[in-house]
Design an enzyme around this catalytic site. Sequence first.
Site, PDB file in Angstrom:
ATOM      1  N   ARG A  55       0.833  -1.215   0.000  1.00  8.64           N
ATOM      2  CA  ARG A  55       0.000   0.000   0.000  1.00  8.64           C
ATOM      3  C   ARG A  55       0.866   1.263   0.000  1.00  8.64           C
ATOM      4  O   ARG A  55       0.535   2.258  -0.646  1.00  8.64           O
ATOM      5  CB  ARG A  55      -0.966   0.007   1.198  1.00  8.64           C
ATOM      6  CG  ARG A  55      -1.968   1.155   1.115  1.00  8.64           C
ATOM      7  CD  ARG A  55      -3.047   1.077   2.177  1.00  8.64           C
ATOM      8  NE  ARG A  55      -2.518   1.222   3.523  1.00  8.64           N
ATOM      9  CZ  ARG A  55      -3.237   1.100   4.625  1.00  8.64           C
ATOM     10  NH1 ARG A  55      -4.538   0.840   4.548  1.00  8.64           N
ATOM     11  NH2 ARG A  55      -2.697   1.247   5.816  1.00  8.64           N
ATOM     12  N   LYS A 154      -2.582   7.037   1.123  1.00  7.20           N
ATOM     13  CA  LYS A 154      -2.249   7.338   2.528  1.00  7.20           C
ATOM     14  C   LYS A 154      -1.155   8.403   2.490  1.00  7.20           C
ATOM     15  O   LYS A 154       0.034   8.117   2.589  1.00  7.20           O
ATOM     16  CB  LYS A 154      -1.823   6.060   3.271  1.00  7.20           C
ATOM     17  CG  LYS A 154      -1.956   6.224   4.774  1.00  7.20           C
ATOM     18  CD  LYS A 154      -1.961   4.895   5.478  1.00  7.20           C
ATOM     19  CE  LYS A 154      -1.802   5.066   6.971  1.00  7.20           C
ATOM     20  NZ  LYS A 154      -2.850   5.810   7.661  1.00  7.20           N
ATOM     21  N   GLU A 187     -15.976   6.786   6.609  1.00  7.20           N
ATOM     22  CA  GLU A 187     -15.058   6.091   7.533  1.00  7.20           C
ATOM     23  C   GLU A 187     -14.858   6.956   8.766  1.00  7.20           C
ATOM     24  O   GLU A 187     -15.424   8.044   8.867  1.00  7.20           O
ATOM     25  CB  GLU A 187     -13.716   5.801   6.846  1.00  7.20           C
ATOM     26  CG  GLU A 187     -12.976   7.040   6.366  1.00  7.20           C
ATOM     27  CD  GLU A 187     -11.659   6.728   5.670  1.00  7.20           C
ATOM     28  OE1 GLU A 187     -11.046   5.693   5.946  1.00  7.20           O
ATOM     29  OE2 GLU A 187     -11.240   7.558   4.837  1.00  7.20           O
TER      30      GLU A 187
HETATM   31  N1  PMP Z   1      -9.018   5.149   7.417  1.00  8.69           N
HETATM   32  C1  PMP Z   1      -8.108   6.082   7.715  1.00  8.69           C
HETATM   33  C2  PMP Z   1      -8.394   7.496   7.343  1.00  8.69           C
HETATM   34  C3  PMP Z   1      -6.917   5.747   8.371  1.00  8.69           C
HETATM   35  O1  PMP Z   1      -6.017   6.673   8.665  1.00  8.69           O
HETATM   36  C4  PMP Z   1      -6.693   4.399   8.721  1.00  8.69           C
HETATM   37  C5  PMP Z   1      -5.434   4.015   9.439  1.00  8.69           C
HETATM   38  N2  PMP Z   1      -4.407   3.676   8.566  1.00  8.69           N
HETATM   39  C6  PMP Z   1      -7.667   3.445   8.385  1.00  8.69           C
HETATM   40  C7  PMP Z   1      -8.827   3.849   7.727  1.00  8.69           C
HETATM   41  C8  PMP Z   1      -7.476   1.988   8.688  1.00  8.69           C
HETATM   42  O2  PMP Z   1      -6.494   1.442   7.842  1.00  8.69           O
HETATM   43  P1  PMP Z   1      -5.595   0.217   8.321  1.00  8.69           P
HETATM   44  O3  PMP Z   1      -6.513  -0.814   8.823  1.00  8.69           O
HETATM   45  O4  PMP Z   1      -4.882  -0.194   7.091  1.00  8.69           O
HETATM   46  O5  PMP Z   1      -4.700   0.742   9.369  1.00  8.69           O
END
Ligand code: PMP
Length: 294
Positions: A55, A154, A187
């Site tokens: 990612r 990200k 989210e």
């Molecule tokens: N959404 C956002 C905006 C985030 O910052 C994160 C944390 N990385 C997540 C969802 C969850 O992603 P992950 O499970 O890959 O950490």
Amino acid sequence: MSEKENLIYVNGKFVPQGQACVSVFDHGFLYGDGVFEGIRAYNSRVFKLKEHVDRLFDSAKAIDLNVGMTKEQMSEAILETLRVNDLTDAYIRPLVTRGNGDLGLDPRKCAKPNVYIIAKYWGSMYGDLYTTGLKAVTVGVRRVAPDALPPNIKSMNYLNNILAKIEANAKGADEAIFLDNCGRVAEGSGDNIFIIKNGVVYTPPTIGNLKGITRATAIELLQEAKIPVKVEEIGIFDVYTADEIFVTGTAAEAAPVVYVDGRTIGTGKPGPVTLDMVKRFEKITQTTGTPIQK
Ligand code: PMP
């Protein structure tokens, strides 16, 4: 008690954290021009290392940033950062910025990227709330639109999320729930959302939010438990009337939500599907992953 001086990976060298500095001309600092990951290690293994490195490179690709090292080299640098700091359980933050440039935003002025890796011990994010549940609020600020800045990247530009967190803090809530510009549930400020209604689990598609690695794990765990899971758009009505809600993220892990905008979710206590998820997630993180030691 003074905090332990960790060693930070800075462009191939390990530097004591007090000396691990970023140039004021780093475009990550000047413009948020960079990408990052949040990864956890549990019990001497890095959870979903490949998925996080993939990612990170996808985020870099999306902003046309050449990381300047291979995925194998990045994975090894992450593992080595844990080894030199003697860490078995940690939160790991690799960052790749556009590099040092001039005051203009043109990325072509940055000759090479800067790569930093921070690894530190970080226990559970929400403490007792894993058993009692979080209070969440929907926030006025909308999740940034995918045709403006795709939330799947990200990137080091997290102000949209920070604005949501400020609003949640002001409302006395533990977490924010973002809606998108059409009022669909997107989210949390740092996690993905799942709702449960009549035994079926729903989570929104990931056009307008991060493709969470914990989200993918949760879907796998639900399938393994033979609990039906549907990836489908959800609205605020579905949230208010859900039997259970949980959020997932690397930092947040799997955490129950029991109030949203003052509405009690289900019984006001974490429900059976959520509690089972919390348990399954703990088990998978404790027993799988890439070993830190060679
Ligand atoms: N959404 C956002 C905006 C985030 O910052 C994160 C944390 N990385 C997540 C969802 C969850 O992603 P992950 O499970 O890959 O950490």
